[in-house]
Design a protein around this motif. Structure first.
Motif, PDB file in Angstrom:
ATOM      1  N   ASP A  83      -4.348  10.354  -1.805  1.00  0.00           N
ATOM      2  CA  ASP A  83      -4.561   8.933  -2.627  1.00  0.00           C
ATOM      3  C   ASP A  83      -4.638   7.759  -1.655  1.00  0.00           C
ATOM      4  N   GLU A  98      -9.000   8.875  -5.232  1.00  0.00           N
ATOM      5  CA  GLU A  98      -8.415  10.303  -4.950  1.00  0.00           C
ATOM      6  C   GLU A  98      -9.645  10.836  -4.071  1.00  0.00           C
ATOM      7  N   GLN A 154       0.526  -0.997   0.118  1.00  0.00           N
ATOM      8  CA  GLN A 154      -0.088   0.140  -0.073  1.00  0.00           C
ATOM      9  C   GLN A 154       0.900   1.115   0.084  1.00  0.00           C
ATOM     10  N   SER A 155       0.505   2.205  -0.693  1.00  0.00           N
ATOM     11  CA  SER A 155       1.067   3.454  -0.789  1.00  0.00           C
ATOM     12  C   SER A 155       0.053   4.697  -0.486  1.00  0.00           C
ATOM     13  N   SER A 156       0.454   5.889  -0.194  1.00  0.00           N
ATOM     14  CA  SER A 156      -0.250   7.144  -0.094  1.00  0.00           C
ATOM     15  C   SER A 156       0.378   8.246  -0.359  1.00  0.00           C
ATOM     16  N   SER A 207      -2.043   7.989   7.286  1.00  0.00           N
ATOM     17  CA  SER A 207      -2.971   6.785   6.741  1.00  0.00           C
ATOM     18  C   SER A 207      -3.649   6.257   7.627  1.00  0.00           C
ATOM     19  N   SER A 253      -4.585  -3.850  -7.266  1.00  0.00           N
ATOM     20  CA  SER A 253      -4.741  -2.535  -6.362  1.00  0.00           C
ATOM     21  C   SER A 253      -5.126  -1.608  -6.909  1.00  0.00           C
ATOM     22  N   THR A 254      -6.156  -0.567  -6.416  1.00  0.00           N
ATOM     23  CA  THR A 254      -6.828   0.542  -7.124  1.00  0.00           C
ATOM     24  C   THR A 254      -6.587   1.733  -6.264  1.00  0.00           C
ATOM     25  N   THR A 255      -6.512   2.663  -7.059  1.00  0.00           N
ATOM     26  CA  THR A 255      -6.082   3.960  -6.204  1.00  0.00           C
ATOM     27  C   THR A 255      -7.263   5.196  -6.252  1.00  0.00           C
ATOM     28  N   THR A 312      -4.915   3.829  -1.709  1.00  0.00           N
ATOM     29  CA  THR A 312      -4.612   2.710  -2.572  1.00  0.00           C
ATOM     30  C   THR A 312      -5.339   1.483  -2.053  1.00  0.00           C
ATOM     31  N   THR A 313      -5.653   0.618  -2.273  1.00  0.00           N
ATOM     32  CA  THR A 313      -6.109  -0.605  -1.774  1.00  0.00           C
ATOM     33  C   THR A 313      -5.348  -1.531  -2.151  1.00  0.00           C
TER      34      THR A 313
END
Length: 626
Positions: free
Chosen positions: A297, A267, A148-150, A171, A263-265, A299-300
């Motif tokens: 953002d 906004e 995961q990232s943000s 997060s 993974s889907t982002t 992100t899953t």
């Protein structure tokens, strides 16, 4: 003085309107409702409100709020509204009773309905179920996980002292979770994908992009959710969050193996007030009502799904159905005359991959004129499953009199609960076809020609004809042209019999008929797709293109519906000496037919390109495969 006169006239007008008008209280049915949050935090105050839409309720009796501490109440408030139309004034009124309570313990609380008397009738409100959540932990666990990232950015002002900065939102304050209701399933079995947003109660989430995940090897149906999102309180990972299901999709895996939901982002935009840490009076006035938009953002994580292949045991009557189904049929008439149209409706009902079920084959006598079945999908998404019915309408016309038996239609499907194949049967029918008008006709003709000759005073004698005589060789009767014309009907009849026998022989060979008619059937479906494209009906356009391409390849390559797949199509094309380039185009076309509808971009241009590619590919295959 003038102002005083205007006020006097205004008051006089109001008095006239009030005295000449008629008061009417709204006579709507009395309703008595209870409202409270579905979830609360232990130790925090909240309100329970009872509302009755009547001006004079009596004897309000509150229920026993076991386990809840009542801090105040009931406090009573009254609201009224009125409208004035055509000299008639309508008044509505309601009375509310409010309690301020607190939950001392965690758990579920059930509150029975309150009662109130209006007129001479007693009314009971609805009951309430309230869940008390634990308060936030002092040291919440980190939710950040591998994969995961943000990232974040903000607009509406620079990051100066006294302003809310993106770094202050971690997060753990705002994130999105992607979940599925199962991770191991059969091919074509439905799986529910849910995207749920978690937001700290202190944040004001103003917008969130609704992106479609890139789902390959899945047939996707989006679940319709309310446009107005209502957040509910939920305890997760040691903290309380405002949560709401943002989007849901029902997925049908189209192949077996280890499939992935990437993974889907998303906004998100958070509106935060500008806070000042200075004592500047001007900064207080100019920044007190200012807000900044902070973008985040979300992100899953990717999700792995194990898709099991359907077991062996498929028959020729398997048309791709996976789920739980029932089947029924009706016929428009059983006693008809020749050349009358007959319709058989077959209704497939149940829960499963209804939209993906192919049209079953109804066995009919060969000399019937048979038309392409009409298919009507009538399904909804309920509890994460596709449920409803699919109607197949078969239209045919008997051309000859007689008694015909139409056997039951067999439909095999894979039952998820039992893990086995099951076969359903419709009713069989006996069709009595009488001879219609316009059949054989009999015409008889007769004539009499005679001459009466009278000779007075003489015996009867031969009658002589005086005129020009012709050579017998010049007469039409007995000439070559006469004999040719005489024999022409017999020759034409003989040729017609040969042609009809050849057609009957060809029709008896179902495989040859399918190969011969593959191009014409595909052309008809492409014509329907062109009309749907012009009408802007995207979903039905792609469905019709998919049927045209798969139907053509199934007929042309003689692949049974039960064995029809991308792999079997590619193998058969290789056997037909089709070039690798054209095979790759066919493979790409099949992929695009299934997934391009969900790709972003210009729908009109995409549909036009898809139509041209399908038509060109079918045309080239038709020239190669004879």
């Amino acid at each position: 003085m003038k102002i005083f006169e205007k006020i006097t006239k205004l008051l006089f007008t109001v008095v006239i309107l009030v005295t000449t008008g008629t008061y009417v209280y709204a006579d709507d049915e009395v309703t008595f409702t209870a409202q409270a949050p579905q979830a609360v935090v232990r130790g925090e105050r909240f309100r329970i409100t009872y509302r009755v839409n009547s001006a004079n309720p009596k004897q309000f009796r509150a229920p026993d709020m076991k386990g809840l501490s009542v801090l105040a109440g009931p406090s009573t408030s009254t609201s009224q509204g009125m409208t004035y139309v055509n000299g008639q004034m309508t008044t509505t009124a309601s009375v509310s009773y409010t309690f301020i309570v607190v939950a001392e313990e965690e758990g579920d609380y059930t509150i029975e309905g309150a009662t109130v008397t209006v007129g001479d009738k007693n009314y009971t409100s609805n009951g309430l179920t309230i869940k008390a959540l634990p308060p936030d932990s002092s040291q919440p666990q980190s939710r950040q996980q591998s994969g995961q990232s943000s990232s974040s950015s903000h607009s509406g002002g620079s990051s100066q002292s006294g302003q809310q900065t993106p770094d202050e939102i971690s997060s753990d304050d705002l994130f999105m979770l992607a979940t599925v209701d199962k991770t191991s399933l059969y091919e074509q079995e439905a799986v529910l994908l849910t995207f749920k947003v978690y937001c700290s109660p202190s944040l004001n989430l103003t917008s969130l992009s609704n992106r479609m995940p890139d789902l390959k090897n899945f047939h996707v149906q989006e679940v319709e959710l309310p446009r107005n999102k209502e957040f509910q309180l939920e305890h997760y990972n040691g903290r309380n969050y405002k949560t709401v299901i943002w989007s849901q999709y029902v997925l049908f895996p189209q192949q077996s193996g280890e499939l992935e939901i990437p993974s889907t982002t998303f906004e998100g935009v958070i509106s935060q007030p500008v806070r000042s840490s200075t004592n500047d009076i001007f900064d207080f006035f100019y920044n007190s009502n200012r807000y900044i938009d902070i973008k985040r953002d979300l992100t899953t994580r990717r999700i792995a799904i194990n898709v099991k292949p359907l077991p062996s045991g498929k028959s020729k009557n398997f048309y791709g159905g996976v789920g739980e189904f029932t089947i029924s049929s009706t016929i428009s008439a059983t006693d008809i005359t020749a050349n009358d149209a007959v319709t058989i409706n077959v209704v497939l009902s149940g829960t499963g991959n209804l939209k993906l079920v192919m049209t079953p084959n109804l066995t009919l006598p060969q000399d019937f004129d048979i038309y392409d079945p009409k298919v009507d999908n009538k399904y909804t998404i309920k509890n994460g499953r596709q449920t409803g019915n699919k109607v197949f309408e078969y239209l045919f016309i008997p051309r000859h009199a007689g008694e015909y038996n139409i056997p039951p239609l067999e439909f095999q499907y894979f039952d998820i609960k039992s893990g086995s194949y099951k076969t359903l049967l419709t009713d069989g029918y006996t069709l009595n076809v009488a001879k219609g008008q316009g059949g054989e006709s009999h015409v008889s003709m007769s004539y009499v020609s005679k001459e009466d000759l009278k000779f007075v005073g003489q015996d009867v004698r031969f009658r002589t004809t005086v005129g020009k005589l012709s050579n017998v060789n010049d007469m039409f009767f007995g000439s070559a042209v006469f004999w040719i014309l005489l024999s022409l009907p017999a020759i034409l009849l003989f040729v017609l019999v040969i042609i009809l026998r050849k057609r009957i022989s060809d029709n008896a060979n179902i495989t040859r008929v399918r190969i011969k008619k593959a191009s014409s059937v595909a052309a008809k479906r492409l014509k329907v797709a062109r009309k749907l494209m012009n009408d802007g009906n995207k979903d039905k356009f792609y469905d019709e293109i998919l049927r045209a391409v798969y139907g053509y390849l199934s007929d042309k390559l003689v692949i049974p519906v039960a064995n029809l797949s991308k792999q079997s199509i590619i193998e058969e094309l290789g056997k037909k000496s089709v070039s690798d380039e054209l095979i790759e185009r066919v493979k790409r076309l099949l992929d695009d037919c299934e997934f391009v509808r969900y790709a972003p971009g210009d729908d009109t241009g995409r549909m036009d390109r898809m139509y041209e590619e399908a038509a060109n590919t079918i045309g080239e295959l038709e020239n190669i495969i004879k």
